[in-house]
Design a protein around this motif. Structure first.
Motif, PDB file in Angstrom:
ATOM      1  N   THR A 189       0.848  -1.205   0.000  1.00 19.31           N
ATOM      2  CA  THR A 189       0.000   0.000   0.000  1.00 19.31           C
ATOM      3  C   THR A 189       0.878   1.248   0.000  1.00 19.31           C
ATOM      4  O   THR A 189       0.618   2.199  -0.758  1.00 19.31           O
ATOM      5  CB  THR A 189      -0.924   0.029   1.246  1.00 19.31           C
ATOM      6  OG1 THR A 189      -1.528  -1.242   1.374  1.00 19.31           O
ATOM      7  CG2 THR A 189      -1.995   1.091   1.135  1.00 19.31           C
ATOM      8  N   ARG A 193       0.827   3.994  -2.884  1.00 19.04           N
ATOM      9  CA  ARG A 193       0.446   5.372  -2.541  1.00 19.04           C
ATOM     10  C   ARG A 193       1.552   6.358  -2.935  1.00 19.04           C
ATOM     11  O   ARG A 193       1.294   7.410  -3.516  1.00 19.04           O
ATOM     12  CB  ARG A 193       0.146   5.459  -1.037  1.00 19.04           C
ATOM     13  CG  ARG A 193      -0.487   6.787  -0.659  1.00 19.04           C
ATOM     14  CD  ARG A 193      -0.849   6.870   0.816  1.00 19.04           C
ATOM     15  NE  ARG A 193      -1.926   5.975   1.186  1.00 19.04           N
ATOM     16  CZ  ARG A 193      -1.858   5.057   2.151  1.00 19.04           C
ATOM     17  NH1 ARG A 193      -0.751   4.911   2.849  1.00 19.04           N
ATOM     18  NH2 ARG A 193      -2.885   4.305   2.437  1.00 19.04           N
ATOM     19  N   ASP A 223      -7.057   9.827  -4.783  1.00 20.33           N
ATOM     20  CA  ASP A 223      -5.841   9.073  -4.439  1.00 20.33           C
ATOM     21  C   ASP A 223      -6.199   7.777  -3.704  1.00 20.33           C
ATOM     22  O   ASP A 223      -5.568   6.750  -3.905  1.00 20.33           O
ATOM     23  CB  ASP A 223      -4.923   9.916  -3.543  1.00 20.33           C
ATOM     24  CG  ASP A 223      -4.179  10.955  -4.375  1.00 20.33           C
ATOM     25  OD1 ASP A 223      -4.494  11.079  -5.573  1.00 20.33           O
ATOM     26  OD2 ASP A 223      -3.296  11.629  -3.815  1.00 20.33           O
ATOM     27  N   THR A 227      -5.178   4.138  -5.040  1.00 20.02           N
ATOM     28  CA  THR A 227      -4.324   3.250  -4.247  1.00 20.02           C
ATOM     29  C   THR A 227      -5.022   1.901  -4.065  1.00 20.02           C
ATOM     30  O   THR A 227      -4.408   0.845  -4.255  1.00 20.02           O
ATOM     31  CB  THR A 227      -4.028   3.883  -2.859  1.00 20.02           C
ATOM     32  OG1 THR A 227      -3.463   5.166  -3.086  1.00 20.02           O
ATOM     33  CG2 THR A 227      -3.071   3.034  -2.054  1.00 20.02           C
TER      34      THR A 227
END
Ligand code: HEM
Length: 404
Positions: A189, A193, A223, A227
């Motif tokens: 993650t 990101r 975002d 992600t």
């Protein structure tokens, strides 16, 4: 109520390649006791399974689904899917994401990715040959090839790939402790990101063709959505493909006649892959739906709120749909199999998965003509109760120096 209602899912199977015996004995739609106490259903018949998957009165919303396996987490109630986790959304939310993604997974895009699939396959086989016999086919081949291919499709730049590959390997390794698995998810993650941030800032070179760069450029997604979308695609694009590669190799190593057919008929490789998909149907307990209303199917009523697990491996061995279903026959037409599901959630990555399997399996057996198991078949560890069936290790050996 069916007298097996109280019994949980049994997973004994006659061979590593066959569905659990207990599921085979059941009628097309029957009651199943879920580990959290829910009295749900399991569909094992081909036409019932297909009908449920096509029916909009069944939902994939995560908070409505019960888990048929995995006792230890049975009492945690799932939360609704975060933005971007579209496999757990129903139309119209689901439709919005599928529309955004479809061009990136169509036959044209897969054709563009073919040279990269060949390159990553060749590199993994070179490394395996250099490492010498014996080797673990899962770590040497089945895990890295799909990981690199999905990174290519997403447009993950070279500098981030190592972190993603290492974390994916930890996530796929059932020997990893839960803490390490959570760490791995957090690491992926974080990488995704960070990448989205750099894409927004325009500081990433060479990722322009990738899905993530395109999605950032359209400006339609937040975002958080991007992600999560990246995570979903890394996860769904990887484990099923690596499981199919390893299990497909395993079954061919135990079945020399069918293996010889694969090597002899490169043109038939597409058909062979379809049959491997039908025969192995690795998404064994992952495809689930919950009824949003009372639905009558096959003379029974699935009540609103009840979960049904679609046992794809059993549906794909339904003698009413496939003649002699327990025979692996690489020459047959397996069109209509349900290994990629059916309906609006049918596998987004199916064209890509087919290309990967075709290229990787033919290259593997072309390169190592005398590849064999390095242990007895019953010593290969299988993932009996996991949502995606497969093997954790596949020790293989060879004598001759492999063709370059
Ligand atoms: C969905 C199987 C490879 C992405 C599915 C479903 C199945 C499946 C059965 C339906 C799930 C459901 O209805 O609940 C497989 C198999 C694969 C494979 C057997 C390998 C041989 C891939 C690849 C990708 C991918 C390479 C690429 C990213 C997805 C996604 C979904 C999905 C995103 C969710 C689609 C949706 O909910 O609309 N897959 N898959 N899969 N697959 Fe695959």
């Amino acid at each position: 109520i069916d007298d097996r209602a109280a019994s949980p899912l049994e997973t004994d199977r006659p061979t590593p390649f066959d569905p659990p015996v207990e599921l085979r004995r059941r009628p097309p739609l029957s009651r199943l006791a879920y580990p959290d106490g829910h009295l749900g259903w399991v569909a094992t018949g081909y036409s019932v399974t297909r009908a449920i998957l096509a029916d909009p009165r069944f939902s994939t919303r995560r908070e409505l689904l019960h888990q048929p396996v995995g006792r230890e987490r049975a009492h945690e109630r799932p939360t609704p899917a975060e933005p971007g986790i579209f496999p757990h959304m129903d139309p119209p939310e689901h439709t919005r994401y599928r529309r955004l993604l479809s061009a990136h997974f169509g036959p044209r895009r897969v054709a563009e990715l073919t040279p990269a699939i060949r390159r990553y396959t060749g590199q993994a086989l070179d490394a395996m040959a250099d490492g010498g016999s014996p080797a673990d086919l899962v770590t040497a081949f089945a895990v890295p090839v799909p990981a690199l291919v999905i990174c290519e499709l997403l447009g993950v730049p070279a500098e981030d790939r190592h972190a993603i590959q290492a974390a994916t390997a930890v996530m796929n390794d059932l020997d990893s402790t839960p803490e390490r698995a959570v760490e791995a998810v957090m690491s992926i993650t974080g990488t995704v990101r960070g990448l989205i941030g750099r894409l927004r800032a325009g500081t990433v070179m060479g990722a322009e063709d990738g899905l993530l760069a395109h999605a950032v450029a359209t400006g339609d997604l937040t975002d958080e959505e991007l992600t999560n979308l990246g995570m979903v695609l890394l996860a769904t694009g990887h484990l099923p493909t690596s499981s199919m590669l390893a299990l497909g190799t395993f079954v061919l190593l135990t079945n020399p006649a069918e293996r010889a057919r694969l090597s002899a008929d490169a043109d038939g490789a597409g058909r062979a892959v379809e049959e491997l998909l039908r025969y192995l149907s690795i998404l064994q307990f992952d495809v689930r739906r919950t009824a949003l209303a009372d639905v009558e199917i096959d003379g029974q009523v699935i009540a609103a709120g009840e979960t049904v697990v679609l046992a794809l491996p059993v549906a794909n061995r339904d003698p009413a749909r496939f003649a002699d279903p327990d025979a692996l026959d690489l020459g047959r037409s397996s069109v209509g199999h349900l290994a990629f599901g059916h309906g609006v959630h049918q596998c987004l990555g199916q064209h890509l998965a087919r290309a990967e399997l075709r290229i990787a399996l033919t290259a593997l057996f072309g390169r190592f003509p005398d590849l064999r198991l390095a242990v007895a078949a019953d010593e290969v560890p299988t993932r009996e109760r996991s949502a995606v069936y497969g093997v954790d290790r596949l020790p293989v050996a060879w004598d001759s120096s492999p063709h370059r």
